[in-house]
Design a protein around this motif. Structure first.
Motif, PDB file in Angstrom:
ATOM      1  N   TYR A  58      34.312  14.641  21.485  1.00 39.41           N
ATOM      2  CA  TYR A  58      34.251  14.645  22.940  1.00 39.41           C
ATOM      3  C   TYR A  58      34.279  16.086  23.461  1.00 39.41           C
ATOM      4  O   TYR A  58      35.196  16.845  23.168  1.00 39.41           O
ATOM      5  N   GLN A  59      33.268  16.456  24.231  1.00 42.03           N
ATOM      6  CA  GLN A  59      33.148  17.799  24.796  1.00 42.03           C
ATOM      7  C   GLN A  59      33.348  17.709  26.306  1.00 42.03           C
ATOM      8  O   GLN A  59      32.477  17.220  27.021  1.00 42.03           O
ATOM      9  N   TRP A  60      34.474  18.204  26.799  1.00 42.64           N
ATOM     10  CA  TRP A  60      34.786  17.982  28.208  1.00 42.64           C
ATOM     11  C   TRP A  60      33.777  18.642  29.132  1.00 42.64           C
ATOM     12  O   TRP A  60      33.488  18.135  30.224  1.00 42.64           O
ATOM     13  N   LYS A  61      33.198  19.751  28.690  1.00 41.53           N
ATOM     14  CA  LYS A  61      32.247  20.450  29.554  1.00 41.53           C
ATOM     15  C   LYS A  61      30.953  19.670  29.741  1.00 41.53           C
ATOM     16  O   LYS A  61      30.219  19.909  30.706  1.00 41.53           O
ATOM     17  N   ASP A  62      30.668  18.727  28.819  1.00 40.52           N
ATOM     18  CA  ASP A  62      29.506  17.843  28.992  1.00 40.52           C
ATOM     19  C   ASP A  62      29.693  16.875  30.149  1.00 40.52           C
ATOM     20  O   ASP A  62      28.724  16.263  30.605  1.00 40.52           O
ATOM     21  N   ILE A  64      39.118  26.592  21.158  1.00 42.43           N
ATOM     22  CA  ILE A  64      40.329  27.119  21.795  1.00 42.43           C
ATOM     23  C   ILE A  64      39.986  27.644  23.189  1.00 42.43           C
ATOM     24  O   ILE A  64      40.709  27.386  24.162  1.00 42.43           O
ATOM     25  N   GLN A  65      38.872  28.352  23.298  1.00 44.38           N
ATOM     26  CA  GLN A  65      38.450  28.839  24.611  1.00 44.38           C
ATOM     27  C   GLN A  65      38.128  27.676  25.543  1.00 44.38           C
ATOM     28  O   GLN A  65      38.429  27.728  26.749  1.00 44.38           O
ATOM     29  N   ASP A  66      37.539  26.600  24.988  1.00 46.13           N
ATOM     30  CA  ASP A  66      37.277  25.414  25.812  1.00 46.13           C
ATOM     31  C   ASP A  66      38.576  24.851  26.386  1.00 46.13           C
ATOM     32  O   ASP A  66      38.609  24.392  27.539  1.00 46.13           O
ATOM     33  N   ALA A  67      39.656  24.845  25.577  1.00 50.22           N
ATOM     34  CA  ALA A  67      40.941  24.352  26.069  1.00 50.22           C
ATOM     35  C   ALA A  67      41.468  25.247  27.182  1.00 50.22           C
ATOM     36  O   ALA A  67      42.008  24.758  28.192  1.00 50.22           O
ATOM     37  N   ASP A  70      39.614  27.084  29.164  1.00 52.02           N
ATOM     38  CA  ASP A  70      38.740  26.832  30.316  1.00 52.02           C
ATOM     39  C   ASP A  70      39.094  25.515  30.996  1.00 52.02           C
ATOM     40  O   ASP A  70      38.987  25.394  32.231  1.00 52.02           O
ATOM     41  N   LEU A  71      39.515  24.522  30.213  1.00 48.72           N
ATOM     42  CA  LEU A  71      39.911  23.242  30.790  1.00 48.72           C
ATOM     43  C   LEU A  71      41.124  23.420  31.700  1.00 48.72           C
ATOM     44  O   LEU A  71      41.177  22.848  32.802  1.00 48.72           O
ATOM     45  N   ALA A 101      39.999  28.350  43.357  1.00 53.16           N
ATOM     46  CA  ALA A 101      38.588  28.069  43.581  1.00 53.16           C
ATOM     47  C   ALA A 101      37.728  29.310  43.394  1.00 53.16           C
ATOM     48  O   ALA A 101      36.494  29.197  43.282  1.00 53.16           O
ATOM     49  N   THR A 102      38.360  30.480  43.308  1.00 48.24           N
ATOM     50  CA  THR A 102      37.611  31.710  43.086  1.00 48.24           C
ATOM     51  C   THR A 102      37.424  32.024  41.606  1.00 48.24           C
ATOM     52  O   THR A 102      36.686  32.943  41.256  1.00 48.24           O
ATOM     53  N   SER A 103      38.116  31.277  40.716  1.00 45.22           N
ATOM     54  CA  SER A 103      37.964  31.498  39.278  1.00 45.22           C
ATOM     55  C   SER A 103      36.685  30.809  38.803  1.00 45.22           C
ATOM     56  O   SER A 103      36.185  29.882  39.445  1.00 45.22           O
ATOM     57  N   PRO A 104      36.132  31.236  37.656  1.00 43.94           N
ATOM     58  CA  PRO A 104      34.860  30.631  37.208  1.00 43.94           C
ATOM     59  C   PRO A 104      34.912  29.118  37.075  1.00 43.94           C
ATOM     60  O   PRO A 104      34.027  28.410  37.569  1.00 43.94           O
TER      61      PRO A 104
END
Length: 835
Positions: A277-281, A347-350, A352-353, A361-364
């Motif tokens: 499961y890829q949360w960014k998808d 790890i970076q995905d976590a 970013d999550l 709201a100003t963060s990526p």
């Protein structure tokens, strides 16, 4: 005020439909006497508002065709036989005319590659009809339905699309509407239809007329009214049933689908092969979300994605608790991905999550959340890493990398580890050893066992280290949906509350089951395409979750007189996805008297093929099960009254993925013990006890089985003690002598009202006449009761829900009074002290 009490109930009565009738035991019922002493001046563990929650996994079609309100199945034509042998791009669609699913440069986008091409030639219309899920698309007279489609046409004059809602036979159920597609660039078109009739077998029909080529993708039909009327929203009745539980947290999105699959990256071919499961998808515009092949055998559209999970958690006042993969698979796959760059990306995905959930709201990633309509943070506090890994050392090495990275950037986040798929055994022990040594904050435990296990293990957490990691009981259930299972779960929950200083979070699982796509039973909430109902376990969970209290009040109760009897039963032989041969089976009594012997020289007439599965025959003087794909192929022999005996057999694995199973104490097809050698894809061995079909492990070892080797097996049954010998050496011994105590309780205090909440479970055929002693604390002369009561085999169905809450009042006559709790019941007594 407790936050739990302050939660918005969203108009769903916690006890909707309850009948106000006082329960009582019939005069001729058997009665057992108990005492219950409550130390009202004492103090016990505090109970977090978030203690009880729900676990959502897309199993049993819980998302698409379930909680996600989309009514069109395979709306983007992405189904593929590589994902499921029965799938094509037109699964759930019936074409008329020249309709073709294609994947070429004209696609909608790179994550939504396939679309429907209609070449409009000749006279008449060309189009497709969608059948939805289950029996069809559910329609209710007077309700509105929102249609949308992405389309483009080669016809400069435009292409008319006529949208109809019909029944399975073609009868029109709503006034048709016509849209005109203009231009050869993908554009979204919308319409609203109102149903003129009610039907559970509706169809969505789209017809194009004219000439040229028209392309369609992302065909959608939503009920206009979703839960809280959110766009791309949730099915109202299912979401309301979940909200009525007042859950303290929502764990998502799994489960096995989190950390299993053939890919861990974004590079899966054509975007539809099964990956972890890829949360960014799952965020952003739905037409840009990838489709994934679900671990449970069907596709998931990701229309219900991470944003919707966070939003739903917020809507029902629950803490969001996402789980991310650790690149070590669980759920029987047992693989490790050794790719440092890929691990770092996850790890970076976590990280970013967490930013997506909590960042400004100003963060990526906070900006992506804000663009979806939620500029404020969601308030994430916990995140799970991994799920049910059977390779604890490999998992823990990676878990520590996740934890270190999260702690450095987000020290306020609790990072949750796990303990594998079972309640005990070497994998469980090693996980806990590593978790303790690393100072893990919280450990996710999972187990599914028979009702007796839950009755026997009420004190499971009494002995846990109070200074060690806290427990997140992320998945548990008794393996069926009868009231007897719910009673056993209720009994166990009294122990969870009593140990609220150790067990901080707990969730029954699974949450949802579509009646036409059941992959796992038990389940809490059942549904078809237009109806839903709570199981007996749902009613128990709701009763506990809406009567938690804020702290435990010390109390003690007398026990039920113990009944001891030896293990009795016949014998059995079985296989699971394996071909095996058995020979020289014998049973002797404790004094050496021969009770049974079979070398199969005269055939196998003494054996009963009780399961009906597999292919059994005598070959070369042995009894052989030849079908290497068949599961649970039990054959039985002997006397169900046998006790205190020794069973011997020779067993040889011939082919397949596991080993062999030798049963003892066989009373019937659902009640027995078996020595499972080479189970779980030949990764370990165990003795399992089956009670009414549900199995739990009694003892486990890391033993695997070699193909072609003959093993000598011996099982000594003495009373309730069992010793097992493999090739003459003691393999394990255990005593099945835990007391399945049927009378359990816990007392908590509601700080807002001052009430004492007495929860009593009486999981036996006898009524429980109980003297309740509150010491010197005076109480009001009446108390309110909510009771679940019924036959242990009762099951809630769509047509009948015999297990429903009943409310009543009783007179207490002071701080000491007697109340008789009905047989097979769960009772909540709310007492109001007058001091």
């Amino acid at each position: 005020m407790s936050r739990r009490r302050a939660r918005l109930l969203l108009g769903v009565a916690a006890l909707a439909g309850a009948v106000v009738v006082p329960p009582s035991a019939a005069a001729d019922d058997a009665v057992t006497d108990y005492t219950l002493r409550v130390d009202t001046a004492g103090s016990g563990p505090e109970i977090a508002d978030s203690m009880y929650g729900v676990f959502f996994e897309d199993i049993n079609r819980a998302a698409d065709g379930g909680l996600y309100a989309e009514l069109v199945q395979n709306r983007s034509f992405e189904y593929d036989p590589a994902d499921n042998g029965g799938y094509t791009g037109l699964t759930s669609w019936t074409p008329s005319g020249a309709a073709q699913v294609v994947d070429d440069a004209e696609r909608l986008n790179e994550r939504n590659r396939r679309y429907l091409r209609l070449d409009l030639t000749g006279s008449g219309g060309h189009g497709v009809t969608n059948a939805g899920y289950n029996t069809g698309i559910p329609l209710t007279r007077g309700d509105k339905y929102d249609f949308s489609v992405w389309a483009r046409t080669s016809n400069a004059a435009g292409t008319p699309l006529t949208i109809r809602l019909t029944d399975a036979g073609g009868a029109v159920l709503a006034r048709p509407t016509t849209l005109t597609v203009r231009g050869d660039r993908w554009t979204k078109y919308t319409a609203t239809l109102r149903a003129d009739s009610t039907s559970a077998t509706g169809r969505l029909r789209i017809t194009a007329t004219g000439s040229g080529t028209v392309r369609l993708d992302m065909v959608s039909l939503f009920p206009d009214e979703t839960f809280l009327n959110r766009p791309n929203g949730l099915r109202k009745d299912l979401a309301e049933k979940i909200a009525a539980l007042e859950p303290g947290f929502v764990r998502f999105p799994g489960g096995c689908l989190v950390n299993t699959g053939s890919h861990y990256g974004y590079e899966a071919p054509n975007w539809e092969r099964r990956r972890s499961y890829q949360w960014k998808d799952t965020i952003g515009p739905v037409e840009e979300r990838a489709t994934n092949a679900n671990f449970w055998g069907y596709n998931q559209s990701y229309g219900l994605g991470y944003f919707e999970y966070f939003q739903f958690s917020e809507d029902i006042g629950a803490m969001p608790l996402p789980v991310v993969p650790a690149l070590v698979t669980g759920c029987g796959e047992n693989r490790v991905t050794d790719d440092p760059a890929l691990l770092q990306r996850h790890i970076q995905d976590a990280l970013d999550l967490i930013e997506f959930a909590n960042g400004p709201a100003t963060s990526p990633w906070g900006a992506k959340r804000a663009a979806m309509g939620h500029p404020a943070p969601f308030g994430l506090t916990h995140i799970g890493v991994g799920n049910e890994e059977n390779l604890p050392d490999a998992f823990h090495e990676r878990f520590l990398r996740f934890r270190a990275a999260i702690a450095e950037r987000y020290p306020e986040i609790t990072v949750i580890s796990n303990s594998g798929p079972d309640d005990t055994g070497p994998v469980f022990d090693r996980h806990w050893q590593l978790n303790r040594a690393s100072g893990v904050d919280m450990v996710d435990e999972h187990y599914y066992n028979d009702p007796r296990w839950f009755l026997e293990n009420n004190d499971r957490y009494d002995s846990y280290d109070r200074s060690g990691p806290k427990v997140f009981l992320g998945e548990y259930a008794s393996r069926d949906n009868r009231f007897a299972n719910a009673l056993a779960e209720a009994s166990f929950m009294t122990g969870l509350e009593r140990n609220a200083d150790v067990v901080e979070l707990a969730a029954y699982a699974p949450l949802l089951a579509n009646v036409d796509y059941v992959q796992w039973r038990p389940d809490m909430i059942w549904f078809d395409n237009h109806r839903s109902w709570g199981s007996a376990s749902y009613e128990v969970q709701k009763l506990f979750m809406t009567n938690v209290g804020d702290s435990v009040v010390p109390s003690r109760a007398s026990g039920t007189p113990a009944l001891t009897a030896p293990i009795t039963g016949a014998i059995g032989l079985s296989t699971w996805a394996t071909s095996a041969a058995y020979d020289d089976v014998s049973v002797t009594s404790e004094d050496g008297t021969a009770l049974f012997a079979d070398d199969f020289s005269a055939g196998a007439d003494r054996w009963t093929h009780s399961s009906g599965r597999g292919t059994w025959s005598v070959q070369d003087g042995a009894y052989v099960q030849a079908d290497a794909g068949a599961q649970d192929t039990m054959v039985t022999a002997g006397d169900p009254s046998w006790s205190d005996y020794t069973l011997r057999a020779k067993a040889t694995k011939r082919a397949g993925s596991e080993g062999f199973l030798v049963a003892f104490g066989v009373r019937d097809t659902g009640n027995f013990y078996w020595w499972n050698l080479g189970g779980w894809n030949n990764s370990r061995s165990a003795v399992e006890r089956a009670v009414d079909g549900g199995k739990s492990s009694m003892v486990e070892r890391p033993t695997t089985i070699e193909t072609g080797r003959t093993y000598d097996l011996r099982i000594d049954v003495r009373g309730r003690q069992v010793s097992l010998y493999l090739d003459g050496a003691l393999w394990a011994t255990f005593a099945d002598d835990e007391v399945a105590e049927p009378f359990r309780h816990v007392v908590t205090r509601d700080e807002r009202t001052g009430e004492l909440i007495v929860k009593v479970v009486n999981a036996q055929a006898s009524a429980a006449r109980t003297e309740i002693d509150l010491g010197a604390t005076p109480i009001s002369p009446t108390a309110t009761l909510t009771t679940l009561q019924g036959p242990p085999d009762a099951v809630n169905t769509v047509d009948s829900q015999p297990i429903r809450p009943v409310r009543s009042t009783i007179k207490t006559a002071g701080s000491r009074f007697t109340h008789t709790f009905p047989p097979h019941s769960v009772t909540i007594v709310r007492l109001n002290p007058t001091t």
